[in-house]
Design a protein around this motif. Sequence first.
Motif, PDB file in Angstrom:
ATOM      1  N   GLN A 261       0.824  -1.211   0.000  1.00  0.00           N
ATOM      2  CA  GLN A 261       0.000   0.000   0.000  1.00  0.00           C
ATOM      3  C   GLN A 261       0.858   1.262   0.000  1.00  0.00           C
ATOM      4  N   ARG A 262       1.976   1.225   0.734  1.00  0.00           N
ATOM      5  CA  ARG A 262       2.880   2.389   0.739  1.00  0.00           C
ATOM      6  C   ARG A 262       3.436   2.671  -0.653  1.00  0.00           C
ATOM      7  N   GLN A 263       3.708   1.617  -1.416  1.00  0.00           N
ATOM      8  CA  GLN A 263       4.210   1.822  -2.785  1.00  0.00           C
ATOM      9  C   GLN A 263       3.162   2.533  -3.643  1.00  0.00           C
ATOM     10  N   GLN A 264       1.895   2.165  -3.450  1.00  0.00           N
ATOM     11  CA  GLN A 264       0.814   2.834  -4.189  1.00  0.00           C
ATOM     12  C   GLN A 264       0.668   4.292  -3.761  1.00  0.00           C
ATOM     13  N   ILE A 265       0.837   4.543  -2.459  1.00  0.00           N
ATOM     14  CA  ILE A 265       0.778   5.921  -1.960  1.00  0.00           C
ATOM     15  C   ILE A 265       1.889   6.759  -2.593  1.00  0.00           C
ATOM     16  N   ALA A 266       3.087   6.180  -2.685  1.00  0.00           N
ATOM     17  CA  ALA A 266       4.223   6.897  -3.276  1.00  0.00           C
ATOM     18  C   ALA A 266       3.939   7.255  -4.734  1.00  0.00           C
ATOM     19  N   ARG A 267       3.340   6.318  -5.470  1.00  0.00           N
ATOM     20  CA  ARG A 267       2.999   6.611  -6.878  1.00  0.00           C
ATOM     21  C   ARG A 267       1.947   7.708  -6.971  1.00  0.00           C
ATOM     22  N   SER A 268       0.946   7.669  -6.101  1.00  0.00           N
ATOM     23  CA  SER A 268      -0.097   8.688  -6.099  1.00  0.00           C
ATOM     24  C   SER A 268       0.471  10.049  -5.698  1.00  0.00           C
ATOM     25  N   PHE A 269       1.386  10.048  -4.742  1.00  0.00           N
ATOM     26  CA  PHE A 269       2.028  11.288  -4.283  1.00  0.00           C
ATOM     27  C   PHE A 269       2.762  11.968  -5.442  1.00  0.00           C
ATOM     28  N   LYS A 270       3.483  11.163  -6.200  1.00  0.00           N
ATOM     29  CA  LYS A 270       4.231  11.718  -7.335  1.00  0.00           C
ATOM     30  C   LYS A 270       3.285  12.219  -8.417  1.00  0.00           C
ATOM     31  N   ALA A 271       2.213  11.454  -8.664  1.00  0.00           N
ATOM     32  CA  ALA A 271       1.252  11.842  -9.703  1.00  0.00           C
ATOM     33  C   ALA A 271       0.526  13.136  -9.330  1.00  0.00           C
ATOM     34  N   GLN A 272       0.193  13.287  -8.063  1.00  0.00           N
ATOM     35  CA  GLN A 272      -0.571  14.460  -7.629  1.00  0.00           C
ATOM     36  C   GLN A 272       0.297  15.698  -7.429  1.00  0.00           C
ATOM     37  N   PHE A 273       1.508  15.491  -6.872  1.00  0.00           N
ATOM     38  CA  PHE A 273       2.299  16.633  -6.433  1.00  0.00           C
ATOM     39  C   PHE A 273       3.662  16.756  -7.112  1.00  0.00           C
ATOM     40  N   GLY A 274       3.990  15.797  -7.992  1.00  0.00           N
ATOM     41  CA  GLY A 274       5.227  15.889  -8.759  1.00  0.00           C
ATOM     42  C   GLY A 274       6.487  15.743  -7.933  1.00  0.00           C
ATOM     43  N   LYS A 275       6.379  15.111  -6.772  1.00  0.00           N
ATOM     44  CA  LYS A 275       7.524  14.941  -5.889  1.00  0.00           C
ATOM     45  C   LYS A 275       7.688  13.470  -5.503  1.00  0.00           C
ATOM     46  N   ASP A 276       8.943  13.068  -5.282  1.00  0.00           N
ATOM     47  CA  ASP A 276       9.224  11.725  -4.787  1.00  0.00           C
ATOM     48  C   ASP A 276       8.953  11.701  -3.289  1.00  0.00           C
ATOM     49  N   LEU A 277       8.114  10.780  -2.833  1.00  0.00           N
ATOM     50  CA  LEU A 277       7.709  10.753  -1.428  1.00  0.00           C
ATOM     51  C   LEU A 277       8.890  10.468  -0.501  1.00  0.00           C
ATOM     52  N   THR A 278       9.726   9.512  -0.854  1.00  0.00           N
ATOM     53  CA  THR A 278      10.861   9.184   0.017  1.00  0.00           C
ATOM     54  C   THR A 278      11.808  10.375   0.156  1.00  0.00           C
ATOM     55  N   GLU A 279      12.101  11.039  -0.958  1.00  0.00           N
ATOM     56  CA  GLU A 279      12.982  12.214  -0.909  1.00  0.00           C
ATOM     57  C   GLU A 279      12.355  13.333  -0.088  1.00  0.00           C
ATOM     58  N   THR A 280      11.046  13.470  -0.168  1.00  0.00           N
ATOM     59  CA  THR A 280      10.348  14.500   0.604  1.00  0.00           C
ATOM     60  C   THR A 280      10.420  14.191   2.095  1.00  0.00           C
ATOM     61  N   LEU A 281      10.228  12.928   2.459  1.00  0.00           N
ATOM     62  CA  LEU A 281      10.354  12.533   3.861  1.00  0.00           C
ATOM     63  C   LEU A 281      11.766  12.825   4.374  1.00  0.00           C
ATOM     64  N   GLN A 282      12.772  12.547   3.540  1.00  0.00           N
ATOM     65  CA  GLN A 282      14.163  12.785   3.942  1.00  0.00           C
ATOM     66  C   GLN A 282      14.428  14.273   4.166  1.00  0.00           C
ATOM     67  N   SER A 283      13.789  15.125   3.359  1.00  0.00           N
ATOM     68  CA  SER A 283      14.023  16.562   3.488  1.00  0.00           C
ATOM     69  C   SER A 283      13.240  17.174   4.648  1.00  0.00           C
ATOM     70  N   GLU A 284      12.109  16.567   5.007  1.00  0.00           N
ATOM     71  CA  GLU A 284      11.240  17.150   6.026  1.00  0.00           C
ATOM     72  C   GLU A 284      11.467  16.592   7.425  1.00  0.00           C
ATOM     73  N   LEU A 285      12.007  15.389   7.529  1.00  0.00           N
ATOM     74  CA  LEU A 285      12.202  14.753   8.823  1.00  0.00           C
ATOM     75  C   LEU A 285      13.686  14.678   9.139  1.00  0.00           C
ATOM     76  N   SER A 286      14.009  14.213  10.327  1.00  0.00           N
ATOM     77  CA  SER A 286      15.425  14.107  10.693  1.00  0.00           C
ATOM     78  C   SER A 286      15.626  13.018  11.737  1.00  0.00           C
ATOM     79  N   GLY A 287      16.883  12.642  11.902  1.00  0.00           N
ATOM     80  CA  GLY A 287      17.274  11.714  12.955  1.00  0.00           C
ATOM     81  C   GLY A 287      16.696  10.322  12.800  1.00  0.00           C
ATOM     82  N   LYS A 288      16.474   9.683  13.946  1.00  0.00           N
ATOM     83  CA  LYS A 288      16.003   8.295  13.965  1.00  0.00           C
ATOM     84  C   LYS A 288      14.599   8.165  13.379  1.00  0.00           C
ATOM     85  N   PHE A 289      13.773   9.183  13.595  1.00  0.00           N
ATOM     86  CA  PHE A 289      12.415   9.152  13.056  1.00  0.00           C
ATOM     87  C   PHE A 289      12.446   9.146  11.523  1.00  0.00           C
ATOM     88  N   GLU A 290      13.294   9.964  10.951  1.00  0.00           N
ATOM     89  CA  GLU A 290      13.449   9.969   9.489  1.00  0.00           C
ATOM     90  C   GLU A 290      13.932   8.601   8.997  1.00  0.00           C
TER      91      GLU A 290
END
Length: 342
Positions: A70-99
């Motif tokens: 399901q997460r893979q489908q979310i990532a595809r939808s995220f890119k289709a809707q917002f033109g961004k890679d979800l994993t890269e966005t998480l890396q830029s927005e989060l930090s440390g162990k949580f990231e």
Amino acid sequence: MAWWKAWMEQEGVTVKGSPHFNPEPDAEALYTAMKGIGVGALPCAAHARRPAGTNEQAIIDVLTRRSNAQRQQIARSFKAQFGKDLTETLQSELSGKFERLMVALMYLPYRYEAKELHEAMKGLGTKEGVIIEILASRTKNHLREIMKAYEADYGSSLEEDIQADTSGYLERILVCLLQGSRDDVSGFVDPGQAVQDAQDLYAAGEKIHGTDEMKFITILCTRSATHLLRVFEEYERIAGKSIEDSIKSETHGSLEEAMLTVVKCTRNLHSYFAERLYYALKGAGTRDGTLIRNIVSRSEIDLNLIKCQFTKMYGKTLGSMIEGDTSGDYRNALLNLVGSSA
């Protein structure tokens, strides 16, 4: 017996995914939870929904309650809707162990384990414990998929990289484990061969001055789990001590760790992972890499069974140790993955 296997597999799973799944609203929820995304020509409605900062709990609620598929489908939808890679966005927005934990959830399982192996070998110093853990505890088919993912992502052979990064008997046992020769679904045990293997192990270690390491490696890495259990019984009868005690007295360092891991995984795989998680949390400082890797990689396989074994072995729940040893969003996400009655 197919129904029993399916039931046991479902019983072991802590992350089962959403039964009424739709990737589009999940992708939108993640988008609105994160700040700092270049919005470009996104609709005004999307701008209006964005919060002032990152809403970590909203990210946890989506990613820890969805299956990997399901997460893979979310990532595809995220890119289709917002033109961004979800994993890269998480890396830029989060930090440390949580990231690190949230990003780990976004990898396909085999690619995640390939990444863990690659990171264990790159740079100065090799994390032999990570390599031993993965190679000794996975099935032949699982290892085959990891090897494919490794070559696809890093452009080199996993076996060749292990050979380049390790040496001596450790290299030999790791390469042997990578072949996955211990799988045998038939469960057939030849009692005569088990006795012979036990005698060979005794002759290779306790009976002589010095150790024939290759004999230990060959038997531990090429015999099935059901066969090895019989060998261990026969060995204890012949030697008057357990195979574990003999390995500890005859070997040392990473080779000892590798051999003992094979024995532990043979005796009880869930006990092995429970022990890994316990020592990741016990004492001063948490071994977050071990904690994240084992919770993420086992959450859709057998983490419930590992939790049960954890409580039997240590008299406390995995969840209670996580609560006491971690904090904040990182703790909340781990607890969600571990599940209720943790």
